[in-house]
Structure formats: structure tokens, C-alpha cells
Design an enzyme around this catalytic site. Structure first.
Site: not given
Ligand code: 13P
Length: 243
Positions: A98, A165, A171, A204
């Protein structure tokens, strides 16, 4: 033997009042947690102090969602490692997709943040991962390798966590197949060249897939976003069982 690290990243969620309500449900559910794992939560900065107090006599350890490379100075909106240590923070997430995407964080900045964390005794959780376009073009390994080489340059692998990730799995509800997540985590370990470095998977993660993910050889833990916001779901993830 690598100890599993189960971490919840609350991102920009949870007021102090909400965190209190959360902990009232969550802490009893993890009171009997197995000793073979560590439990980490990364609250937003405004809730760190209150979460530190409520979780004082529990297994919960704290992470920050960022850390700057200077101890203090004119860096509006940043947080210093010294400020985090005052609240018993032990880990610092850096290089999350992000801030990479919304604030154009570079691998060089991420490396400076991670080094600063280590210098102050914090364990950086350095996130790496490819977009769906990069994966479709067959570039995933090259992109991750570059992030690993530049982001982890000159870091001490004994005080380090890497979180794989894949951005397309964050998400979205689309989890990376556990065998593929395991393969990439194994490659990252090979590129780092240290067999004892802890490598997490994130994207996720939920109660339905945690047991399978944690059954993989090269996955040493998870970094959980959405599912960590529900105390019952996150407690189920923390209390994962490998067959
Ligand atoms: P989600 O588990 O909501 O996919 O997010 C993963 C994440 O970005 C953890 O840092």
C-alpha cells in the site's frame, strides 16, 4: 527450527475504543496459544499505546506499520524507532504494497527503514510481492528478486522477517495457492541464502485456509489484513492446527 509468526495488520482501522472491545473477546481466545508460535498485532499509531497496555500480560507482541530512518527531525507524518520503543513495539512492517503504491515508496527507502529498525532492535517485516499484471507477464520472480536484493541489502538475516504478499491476493479474497506461495517463499529463502530466515505469506489469509498454508515447509507464518479485524476469525488463525 524457525518459530512461526502470526501477525495481524490492522491497517487504518480501530479506534482505541474499538481496540478495547476487540481485546475483550480476543485475549481469552488466545490465552492457551501453542508455544511454537509468536503472535503479533500492528495497530494504527494512535492505538499503539492503549493496545500495549491492554495486552501487557498476554502473548501479544506489537508491530508498527512503518518506521523512519531518523530518530527525530522535520519529517511530518513519519514515526521514529525511538518513539515506538517507548511503547514496547518489537516489529516494524516496511515495504507494504500500500505505501509502495499510494506513496511511491522505493526499495531504497524501504531498505533504509528496515536498517533503522534493526539498528534500534526492532525486527523489520519487509513485504515483497508482484502485481497481477507482472504475474501474467511471467515477471513475478524477477520483480520479487529485485525487491529482495534491494530491500534487504546489508540487513542482518537473524533479526528479519520477510512477508511474501502477492498484491493481487491482498484484500481480494483470491488467495495464492498454498503450493505456489510455498514455492515463492522457498525461492526468497534461497535468494537470501540463509535457511533460518522467517518468511511469511500474506494475502486473503482466513480461517478456511490457514491450516493448509501453515502446513507448507517454507511458510513460517502469515501477515493477515482483513481477517485480523474480527477477533474470533483472527483467534482461529492464531490457533491454527497443522494435520
Ligand atoms: P488481506 O489479508 O486483507 O488480504 O491483507 C493482507 C495484507 O495486506 C497484510 O499486510
Amino acid at each position: 527450527m524457525r518459530k512461526a509468526v502470526i501477525a495481524g495488520n490492522w491497517k487504518m482501522h480501530m479506534t482505541c475504543a474499538e481496540a478495547n472491545e476487540y481485546m475483550a473477546i480476543f485475549l481469552p481466545l488466545v490465552a492457551q496459544m501453542e508455544k511454537d508460535r509468536s503472535l503479533v498485532i500492528a495497530p494504527p499509531f494512535t492505538a499503539i499505546s492503549s493496545v500495549a497496555q491492554i495486552t501487557q500480560s498476554s502473548a501479544v507482541q506489537l508491530a508498527s506499520q512503518n518506521v523512519h530512518w531518523e530518530d527525530k527531525g522535520a519529517f511530518t507524518a513519519e514515526v521514529s524507532p525511538v518513539m515506538l520503543l517507548e511503547h514496547d513495539v518489537r516489529y516494524a512492517i516496511v515495504g507494504h504494497s500500500e505505501p509502495r503504491k499510494y506513496f511511491s515508496e522505493s526499495d531504497e527507502q524501504i531498505n533504509r527503514r528496515a536498517k533503522s529498525a534493526q539498528t534500534h532492535g526492532l525486527i523489520p517485516i519487509v513485504c515483497v510481492g508482484e502485481t497481477d499484471i507482472q504475474r501474467d507477464r511471467g515477471e513475478a520472480e524477477r520483480v520479487i528478486r529485485r525487491q529482495v536484493e534491494q530491500g534487504l541489502e546489508d540487513l542482518d538475516s537473524e533479526s528479519l522477517i520477510v512477508a511474501y504478499e502477492p498484491i493481487w491476493a491482498i484484500g481480494t479474497g483470491k488467495t495464492c495457492e498454498s503450493s505456489e506461495a510455498n514455492r515463492i517463499c522457498g525461492l526468497i529463502r534461497k535468494w537470501i541464502g540463509k535457511s533460518d530466515v522467517i518468511i511469511q505469506y500474506g494475502g486473503s489469509v482466513k480461517p478456511e485456509n490457514i491450516d493448509e498454508l501453515m502446513g507448507m515447509n517454507d511458510i513460517d507464518g502469515v501477515l493477515v489484513g482483513g481477517a485480523s479485524l474480527d477477533p474470533r476469525n483472527f483467534a482461529r488463525i492464531v490457533n491454527y492446527k497443522v494435520a
